[in-house]
Design a protein around this motif. Structure first.
Motif, PDB file in Angstrom:
ATOM      1  N   MET A   5       0.858  -1.201   0.073  1.00  0.00           N
ATOM      2  CA  MET A   5      -0.009   0.000  -0.002  1.00  0.00           C
ATOM      3  C   MET A   5       1.056   1.194   0.017  1.00  0.00           C
ATOM      4  SD  MET A   5      -2.872   0.883   2.592  1.00  0.00           S
ATOM      5  CE  MET A   5      -4.169  -0.377   2.343  1.00  0.00           C
ATOM      6  N   GLN A   6       0.341   2.191  -0.786  1.00  0.00           N
ATOM      7  CA  GLN A   6       1.295   3.521  -0.910  1.00  0.00           C
ATOM      8  C   GLN A   6       0.627   4.586  -0.023  1.00  0.00           C
ATOM      9  OE1 GLN A   6       1.615   4.151  -5.033  1.00  0.00           O
ATOM     10  NE2 GLN A   6       3.438   3.276  -5.326  1.00  0.00           N
ATOM     11  N   ILE A   7       1.399   5.425   0.185  1.00  0.00           N
ATOM     12  CA  ILE A   7       0.837   6.729   1.085  1.00  0.00           C
ATOM     13  C   ILE A   7       0.105   7.466   0.178  1.00  0.00           C
ATOM     14  CG2 ILE A   7       1.375   8.879   2.382  1.00  0.00           C
ATOM     15  CD1 ILE A   7       3.672   7.510   3.583  1.00  0.00           C
ATOM     16  N   GLU A   8      -1.259   7.789   0.280  1.00  0.00           N
ATOM     17  CA  GLU A   8      -2.085   8.792  -0.721  1.00  0.00           C
ATOM     18  C   GLU A   8      -3.117   9.350   0.180  1.00  0.00           C
ATOM     19  OE1 GLU A   8      -4.981   6.790  -3.287  1.00  0.00           O
ATOM     20  OE2 GLU A   8      -3.215   5.222  -3.000  1.00  0.00           O
ATOM     21  N   LYS A   9      -4.033  10.192  -0.428  1.00  0.00           N
ATOM     22  CA  LYS A   9      -5.057  10.535   0.462  1.00  0.00           C
ATOM     23  C   LYS A   9      -5.825   9.624   1.308  1.00  0.00           C
ATOM     24  CE  LYS A   9      -8.574  14.133   0.175  1.00  0.00           C
ATOM     25  NZ  LYS A   9      -8.257  15.085   1.072  1.00  0.00           N
ATOM     26  N   ASN A  10      -5.939  10.253   2.557  1.00  0.00           N
ATOM     27  CA  ASN A  10      -6.745   9.590   3.312  1.00  0.00           C
ATOM     28  C   ASN A  10      -6.247   8.122   3.867  1.00  0.00           C
ATOM     29  OD1 ASN A  10      -8.527  11.493   3.054  1.00  0.00           O
ATOM     30  ND2 ASN A  10     -10.092  10.549   1.780  1.00  0.00           N
ATOM     31  N   LYS A  11      -4.916   8.049   3.714  1.00  0.00           N
ATOM     32  CA  LYS A  11      -4.076   6.843   4.106  1.00  0.00           C
ATOM     33  C   LYS A  11      -3.673   7.280   5.387  1.00  0.00           C
ATOM     34  CE  LYS A  11      -4.718   4.059   0.719  1.00  0.00           C
ATOM     35  NZ  LYS A  11      -5.808   3.088   0.586  1.00  0.00           N
ATOM     36  N   VAL A  12      -3.446   6.384   6.438  1.00  0.00           N
ATOM     37  CA  VAL A  12      -2.891   6.483   7.746  1.00  0.00           C
ATOM     38  C   VAL A  12      -1.358   6.121   7.432  1.00  0.00           C
ATOM     39  CG1 VAL A  12      -2.655   6.185  10.207  1.00  0.00           C
ATOM     40  CG2 VAL A  12      -4.659   6.608   9.288  1.00  0.00           C
ATOM     41  N   ALA A  13      -0.375   7.134   7.848  1.00  0.00           N
ATOM     42  CA  ALA A  13       1.046   6.458   7.668  1.00  0.00           C
ATOM     43  C   ALA A  13       1.685   6.732   8.836  1.00  0.00           C
ATOM     44  CB  ALA A  13       1.651   7.364   6.504  1.00  0.00           C
ATOM     45  N   THR A  14       2.499   5.470   9.191  1.00  0.00           N
ATOM     46  CA  THR A  14       3.650   5.782  10.444  1.00  0.00           C
ATOM     47  C   THR A  14       4.977   5.915   9.906  1.00  0.00           C
ATOM     48  OG1 THR A  14       1.903   4.212  11.637  1.00  0.00           O
ATOM     49  CG2 THR A  14       3.999   4.716  12.504  1.00  0.00           C
ATOM     50  N   ILE A  15       5.484   7.087  10.547  1.00  0.00           N
ATOM     51  CA  ILE A  15       6.868   7.525   9.878  1.00  0.00           C
ATOM     52  C   ILE A  15       7.625   7.627  11.158  1.00  0.00           C
ATOM     53  CG2 ILE A  15       5.932   8.447   7.906  1.00  0.00           C
ATOM     54  CD1 ILE A  15       6.412  11.093   9.087  1.00  0.00           C
ATOM     55  N   GLU A  16       9.138   7.188  11.070  1.00  0.00           N
ATOM     56  CA  GLU A  16      10.128   7.525  11.896  1.00  0.00           C
ATOM     57  C   GLU A  16      10.636   8.944  11.231  1.00  0.00           C
ATOM     58  OE1 GLU A  16      12.485   4.001  12.090  1.00  0.00           O
ATOM     59  OE2 GLU A  16      11.080   3.071  13.754  1.00  0.00           O
ATOM     60  N   TYR A  17      11.023   9.953  12.042  1.00  0.00           N
ATOM     61  CA  TYR A  17      11.529  11.005  11.352  1.00  0.00           C
ATOM     62  C   TYR A  17      12.869  11.721  12.336  1.00  0.00           C
ATOM     63  CZ  TYR A  17       8.879  13.593  14.612  1.00  0.00           C
ATOM     64  OH  TYR A  17       8.492  14.095  15.774  1.00  0.00           O
ATOM     65  N   THR A  18      13.832  12.167  11.468  1.00  0.00           N
ATOM     66  CA  THR A  18      14.503  13.278  12.177  1.00  0.00           C
ATOM     67  C   THR A  18      14.536  14.557  11.256  1.00  0.00           C
ATOM     68  OG1 THR A  18      15.875  11.506  13.124  1.00  0.00           O
ATOM     69  CG2 THR A  18      16.908  13.629  13.023  1.00  0.00           C
ATOM     70  N   LEU A  19      14.296  15.655  11.924  1.00  0.00           N
ATOM     71  CA  LEU A  19      14.235  17.052  11.530  1.00  0.00           C
ATOM     72  C   LEU A  19      15.482  17.619  11.894  1.00  0.00           C
ATOM     73  CD1 LEU A  19      12.837  19.655  10.220  1.00  0.00           C
ATOM     74  CD2 LEU A  19      11.638  19.734  12.230  1.00  0.00           C
ATOM     75  N   LYS A  20      16.211  18.324  10.676  1.00  0.00           N
ATOM     76  CA  LYS A  20      17.308  19.165  11.230  1.00  0.00           C
ATOM     77  C   LYS A  20      17.244  20.446  10.467  1.00  0.00           C
ATOM     78  CE  LYS A  20      20.609  15.290  11.664  1.00  0.00           C
ATOM     79  NZ  LYS A  20      21.726  14.619  10.842  1.00  0.00           N
ATOM     80  N   ASN A  21      17.933  21.307  10.978  1.00  0.00           N
ATOM     81  CA  ASN A  21      17.894  22.751  10.270  1.00  0.00           C
ATOM     82  C   ASN A  21      19.135  22.650   9.560  1.00  0.00           C
ATOM     83  OD1 ASN A  21      20.177  23.236  11.838  1.00  0.00           O
ATOM     84  ND2 ASN A  21      19.072  24.758  13.150  1.00  0.00           N
ATOM     85  N   ASN A  22      19.370  24.094   8.789  1.00  0.00           N
ATOM     86  CA  ASN A  22      20.368  24.012   7.774  1.00  0.00           C
ATOM     87  C   ASN A  22      21.760  23.940   8.363  1.00  0.00           C
ATOM     88  OD1 ASN A  22      19.278  23.845   5.489  1.00  0.00           O
ATOM     89  ND2 ASN A  22      19.260  25.740   4.957  1.00  0.00           N
ATOM     90  N   ASP A  23      21.728  24.252   9.808  1.00  0.00           N
ATOM     91  CA  ASP A  23      23.212  23.974  10.625  1.00  0.00           C
ATOM     92  C   ASP A  23      23.590  22.634  10.951  1.00  0.00           C
ATOM     93  OD1 ASP A  23      23.702  26.810  10.169  1.00  0.00           O
ATOM     94  OD2 ASP A  23      22.589  27.354  12.112  1.00  0.00           O
ATOM     95  N   GLY A  24      22.517  21.693  10.680  1.00  0.00           N
ATOM     96  CA  GLY A  24      22.435  20.294  10.842  1.00  0.00           C
ATOM     97  C   GLY A  24      22.045  20.092  12.304  1.00  0.00           C
ATOM     98  N   ASP A  25      21.470  21.146  13.206  1.00  0.00           N
ATOM     99  CA  ASP A  25      21.030  20.822  14.394  1.00  0.00           C
ATOM    100  C   ASP A  25      19.566  20.303  14.504  1.00  0.00           C
ATOM    101  OD1 ASP A  25      22.962  22.422  15.485  1.00  0.00           O
ATOM    102  OD2 ASP A  25      21.747  24.326  14.930  1.00  0.00           O
ATOM    103  N   VAL A  26      19.745  19.028  15.192  1.00  0.00           N
ATOM    104  CA  VAL A  26      18.364  18.405  15.211  1.00  0.00           C
ATOM    105  C   VAL A  26      17.283  19.026  16.235  1.00  0.00           C
ATOM    106  CG1 VAL A  26      17.241  16.181  16.230  1.00  0.00           C
ATOM    107  CG2 VAL A  26      19.617  15.902  15.247  1.00  0.00           C
ATOM    108  N   LEU A  27      16.197  19.342  15.534  1.00  0.00           N
ATOM    109  CA  LEU A  27      15.027  20.033  15.818  1.00  0.00           C
ATOM    110  C   LEU A  27      14.011  19.352  16.633  1.00  0.00           C
ATOM    111  CD1 LEU A  27      14.708  22.782  13.219  1.00  0.00           C
ATOM    112  CD2 LEU A  27      16.100  23.048  15.135  1.00  0.00           C
ATOM    113  N   ASP A  28      14.089  18.227  15.846  1.00  0.00           N
ATOM    114  CA  ASP A  28      13.050  17.211  16.473  1.00  0.00           C
ATOM    115  C   ASP A  28      13.128  15.824  15.679  1.00  0.00           C
ATOM    116  OD1 ASP A  28      10.729  16.149  17.792  1.00  0.00           O
ATOM    117  OD2 ASP A  28       9.381  16.928  16.375  1.00  0.00           O
TER     118      ASP A  28
END
Ligand code: ZN
Length: 160
Positions: free
Chosen positions: A1-24
């Motif tokens: 199954m692919q992610i498309e409108k009205n699908k529930v997706a579970t994701i692992e994620y890491t968010l960094k700014n442009n300095d490479g700092d982990v924001l979340d």
């Protein structure tokens, strides 16, 4: 199954700014679940995840326009300290909910000079370019009730 409108997706994620700092990051926490296509996520991330499936890994750089927008100078104001009557230890970085004609808005205190308090109603990530590392761990159909409520139920979502 692919992610498309009205699908529930579970994701692992890491968010960094442009300095490479982990924001979340979901590392050390439960992965995040959301419903694709109904505004649960910032547009740039939904775009990047559309069509992806379980096990797919995505690296994407999202400009502010497709993330939390550009800072709006009109949302920055200086107010008198007595606006915050009842708050004992007013400090920079504190967050408050404010009522405006656009509903509830989160504001941050960004500066305090004597009795002058600077408040900012921009999202803390406004103006930031966001760099996401994402791994898709689950994709399923959303239930009619979840679509009705606009959020995910069960693990990683609302319990009610
Ligand atoms: Zn609900």
């Amino acid at each position: 199954m692919q992610i498309e409108k009205n699908k529930v997706a579970t994701i692992e994620y890491t968010l960094k700014n442009n300095d490479g700092d982990v924001l979340d990051t979901s590392e050390g926490n439960d992965p995040m679940t959301y419903i694709q296509g109904i505004g649960n996520l910032i547009p740039g991330l939904e775009d990047a995840l559309a069509g992806k499936g379980v096990g797919d890994e995505v690296q994407v750089t999202i400009p502010p326009e497709k993330a939390y927008g550009l800072p709006d100078a009109e949302l920055v104001q200086v107010v008198e300290r007595n606006v915050f009557q009842g708050v004992d230890d007013l400090q920079v970085g504190m967050q408050f909910q404010a009522q405006s004609d656009q509903g509830t808005q989160v504001i941050w205190i960004t500066d305090i000079e004597g009795d002058q308090v600077t408040i900012d109603g921009n999202h803390p990530l406004a103006g930031e370019t966001l760099n996401f590392d994402v791994k898709v761990v689950d994709v399923r159909d959303a239930s009619a009730e979840e679509l009705d409520h606009g959020h995910v139920h069960g693990p990683g979502g609302h319990q009610h």
